[in-house]
Design a protein around this motif. Structure first.
Motif, short mmCIF file in Angstrom:
data_model
loop_
_atom_site.label_atom_id
_atom_site.label_comp_id
_atom_site.label_asym_id
_atom_site.label_seq_id
_atom_site.Cartn_x
_atom_site.Cartn_y
_atom_site.Cartn_z
N LEU A 1 98.43 74.20 76.48
CA LEU A 1 97.75 74.84 75.36
C LEU A 1 96.49 75.60 75.81
CD1 LEU A 1 98.05 72.02 72.66
CD2 LEU A 1 99.43 74.10 72.86
N ALA A 2 95.95 75.19 76.97
CA ALA A 2 94.70 75.79 77.45
C ALA A 2 94.86 77.27 77.77
CB ALA A 2 94.20 75.05 78.69
N GLU A 3 96.08 77.70 78.04
CA GLU A 3 96.29 79.11 78.36
C GLU A 3 95.72 79.99 77.24
OE1 GLU A 3 100.37 80.34 78.75
OE2 GLU A 3 99.76 82.31 79.52
N LYS A 4 95.92 79.52 75.99
CA LYS A 4 95.48 80.33 74.85
C LYS A 4 94.08 79.97 74.39
CE LYS A 4 99.83 81.71 72.80
NZ LYS A 4 100.93 80.86 72.35
N ALA A 5 93.46 78.94 74.99
CA ALA A 5 92.14 78.49 74.52
C ALA A 5 91.03 79.23 75.26
CB ALA A 5 92.01 76.99 74.75
N ASP A 6 89.86 79.27 74.63
CA ASP A 6 88.68 79.84 75.30
C ASP A 6 87.82 78.73 75.90
OD1 ASP A 6 88.93 82.71 74.38
OD2 ASP A 6 89.01 81.65 72.46
N VAL A 7 87.86 77.56 75.24
CA VAL A 7 87.01 76.44 75.66
C VAL A 7 87.85 75.17 75.66
CG1 VAL A 7 84.85 75.21 75.19
CG2 VAL A 7 85.10 77.56 74.40
N VAL A 8 87.72 74.34 76.69
CA VAL A 8 88.42 73.05 76.74
C VAL A 8 87.37 71.95 76.94
CG1 VAL A 8 90.27 71.70 77.80
CG2 VAL A 8 90.45 74.19 77.73
N VAL A 9 87.48 70.87 76.15
CA VAL A 9 86.41 69.88 76.08
C VAL A 9 86.92 68.45 76.26
CG1 VAL A 9 84.48 69.10 74.63
CG2 VAL A 9 85.50 71.34 74.20
N ARG A 10 86.29 67.69 77.15
CA ARG A 10 86.48 66.23 77.17
C ARG A 10 85.38 65.63 76.31
NH1 ARG A 10 88.52 62.91 81.42
NH2 ARG A 10 87.51 61.27 80.21
N TYR A 11 85.71 64.66 75.46
CA TYR A 11 84.71 64.12 74.52
C TYR A 11 84.46 62.62 74.63
CZ TYR A 11 88.88 63.10 71.70
OH TYR A 11 90.11 62.65 71.26
N GLN A 12 85.22 61.90 75.42
CA GLN A 12 85.00 60.45 75.57
C GLN A 12 85.61 59.96 76.87
OE1 GLN A 12 88.95 60.46 75.05
NE2 GLN A 12 88.14 58.39 75.18
N GLY A 13 85.38 58.69 77.17
CA GLY A 13 85.93 58.09 78.38
C GLY A 13 85.20 58.64 79.60
N GLY A 14 85.78 58.37 80.75
CA GLY A 14 85.17 58.84 81.99
C GLY A 14 86.26 58.99 83.01
N ASN A 15 85.98 58.52 84.24
CA ASN A 15 87.01 58.65 85.27
C ASN A 15 87.96 57.45 85.29
OD1 ASN A 15 84.57 57.40 86.35
ND2 ASN A 15 85.64 57.34 88.31
N ASN A 16 88.02 56.73 84.16
CA ASN A 16 89.13 55.80 83.94
C ASN A 16 90.41 56.59 83.63
OD1 ASN A 16 87.90 56.61 81.54
ND2 ASN A 16 88.15 54.66 80.50
N ALA A 17 90.23 57.82 83.14
CA ALA A 17 91.38 58.67 82.82
C ALA A 17 92.02 59.21 84.09
CB ALA A 17 90.92 59.84 81.95
#
Ligand code: GDP
Ligand code: IMO
Ligand code: MG
Length: 427
Positions: free
Chosen positions: A23-39
């Motif tokens: 979906l990021a291809e069409k997005a202007d901004v991509v955001v992580r909002y929680q968690g950390g490097n457990n992901a």
């Protein structure tokens, strides 16, 4: 206005990274909002595999703004390593922005995560030992150290000294382990500060400006609904809010700004770490799914527990996050199975219950009520249009849509960007 939140509906590892990257291809901004490097979010581009832990999956396109929001807990060492690894692969990282309000994972958080887990014995959570829980504990106890503190060395030093006094005492007195030296940690973190400085910003302001300007903003959930601190299988959860509402708090945007919520649903269930899992399989079929799907953790390498898809959980995820569309992933992993089971309710003490129970005691004793559907037993990885999927594959996911009450928006039949079937507009 176009802000889409992508979340996990189960216990994580549903394929959020792949869906966000698509979906990021069409997005202007991509955001992580929680968690950390457990992901651990794996994205495959032209056969090349990228594993992202802290940076948003939108990083793989150039020209996007990629935000690590205030709700994320940031291990600066990991962040810098990930930035360098991206740069080495020729990826432009100049669009990265790190919230000045995000909390920092400190060395004592990582050690506390380890010794606290050990001390839980049989009651261990099975954490990733990345310091996530202890860092969120400090945030809530109002003694955490934030990214903005890195830019004020005196402020940082004072907060570090106070924390070390308490943490070193705790580590020694309760857990019998040595703590940390003030000067060493200070030097290490102030060096990180210099390297991170160009990325640090007021990301809530950036996001709201972009939303106002009509840009497309994509929020990338980490972990998943059943690992949510409030809505998951507490205490076998993570310490943040992966559900869609978490995007508001963890990025600093209002709920009125979210236009769509996409729930990523793996075509079967997996779980890493401890905690109840009603549809878990301990048989041949579970092993088949694990091997066919290479179900081993991206972050810790642990074998993932595997089981049938739980429609009750997907329905629950649907209403706690207000999911508009499901993105069903890893359908191809079921290609060889002659029969597939879908859990549509639970049985407890001879009674049918439709909701996933709050009590872990009840949850560990419920019996899944399954509907058995015929498999399709043919490959799907080459399919690009919904109507070309085998009839039994469509029947399976359409039945899930009925049981969960959520429309099908996307189907993924492989890790590659191109292995994606689109049924609805996700922005
Ligand atoms: P996340 O944590 O939700 O981003 O998921 P992970 O990246 O931990 O695990 C999902 C894995 O499945 C990754 O290795 C992806 O590359 C892969 N993947 C995603 N979608 C599909 C799919 O539709 N089919 C197959 N076979 N693999 C997929
Ligand atoms: P992604 O974003 C799967 C699990 C851990 C443990 C529990 C708490 O890749 O889907 P923590 O270290 O967060 O305190 O551990 O949560 N867990 C995940 N399981 N995918 C993840 O992330 C996870 N992040 C944490 O295994 O059970
Ligand atoms: Mg993962």
């Amino acid at each position: 206005m176009s802000a889409t939140v992508v979340i996990g509906t189960q216990w994580g590892d549903e394929g959020k990274g792949k869906i966000v990257d698509y979906l990021a291809e069409k997005a202007d901004v991509v955001v992580r909002y929680q968690g950390g490097n457990n992901a651990g979010h794996t994205v495959v581009v032209d056969g090349q595999e990228f594993k992202l832990h802290l940076l948003p999956s939108g990083m793989l396109y150039s020209g996007k703004i990629c935000v690590v929001g205030n709700g994320v807990v940031v291990d600066p060492q990991v962040m810098l390593q990930e930035i360098k690894a991206m740069q080495k692969k020729g990826i432009d990282t100049s669009g990265l922005r790190l919230s000045n309000r995000a909390h920092l994972i400190m060395p004592y958080h990582r050690l506390l995560d380890e010794v606290e887990e050990e001390s839980r014995g049989d009651h261990k959570i099975g954490t990733t030992k990345r310091g996530i829980g202890p860092c969120y504990m400090d945030k809530n106890a109002r003694c955490g150290i934030r990214v903005c503190d890195l830019l004020e060395p005196e402020e940082f030093s004072e907060k570090l000294a106070r924390n070390l006094e308490a943490k070193n005492h705790l580590l020694k007195a309760v857990y019998g382990v040595e703590g940390f030296d003030f000067e060493t940690v200070k030097k290490e973190y102030l060096e990180y500060a210099q390297q991170l400085r160009p990325y640090i910003a007021d990301t809530s302001a950036i996001l709201n400006d972009n939303i106002k300007a009509g840009k497309k903003v994509l929020f990338e959930g980490a972990q998943a609904t059943l690992l949510d601190l409030d809505h998951g299988t507490y205490p076998y959860v993570t310490s943040s809010h992966p559900i869609a509402g978490g995007a508001c708090i963890g990025a600093g945007i209002g709920p009125t700004k979210i236009s769509k919520v996409v729930g990523v649903v793996k075509a079967y269930s997996t779980r890493v770490g401890e905690g109840p899992f009603p549809t878990e399989l301990h048989d041949e079929v579970g092993n088949h799914i694990r091997e066919e799907g290479h179900e081993y953790g991206t972050t810790t390498g642990r074998p993932r527990r595997c089981g049938w898809l739980d429609g009750c959980i997907v329905r629950y995820a649907g209403y706690v996050s207000g999911i508009d569309y499901m993105a069903i992933t890893r359908l191809d992993i079921l290609d060889k199975l002659p029969k597939i089971k879908l859990c549509v309710a639970y049985k407890y003490n001879g009674q049918i219950i439709n909701e996933y129970p709050a009590s872990l005691n009840v949850m560990s004793k419920v019996e899944p009520v399954y509907e058995e559907l015929p498999g399709w037993q043919e490959p799907t990885t080459h399919i690009r249009a919904y109507q070309d999927l085998p009839l039994n594959a469509r029947r399976y996911i359409e039945r899930l849509s009925e049981v969960s009450g959520i429309a099908i928006g996307m189907v993924s039949v492989g890790p590659g960007r191109e292995q994606t079937i689109i049924l609805a507009d996700m922005f």
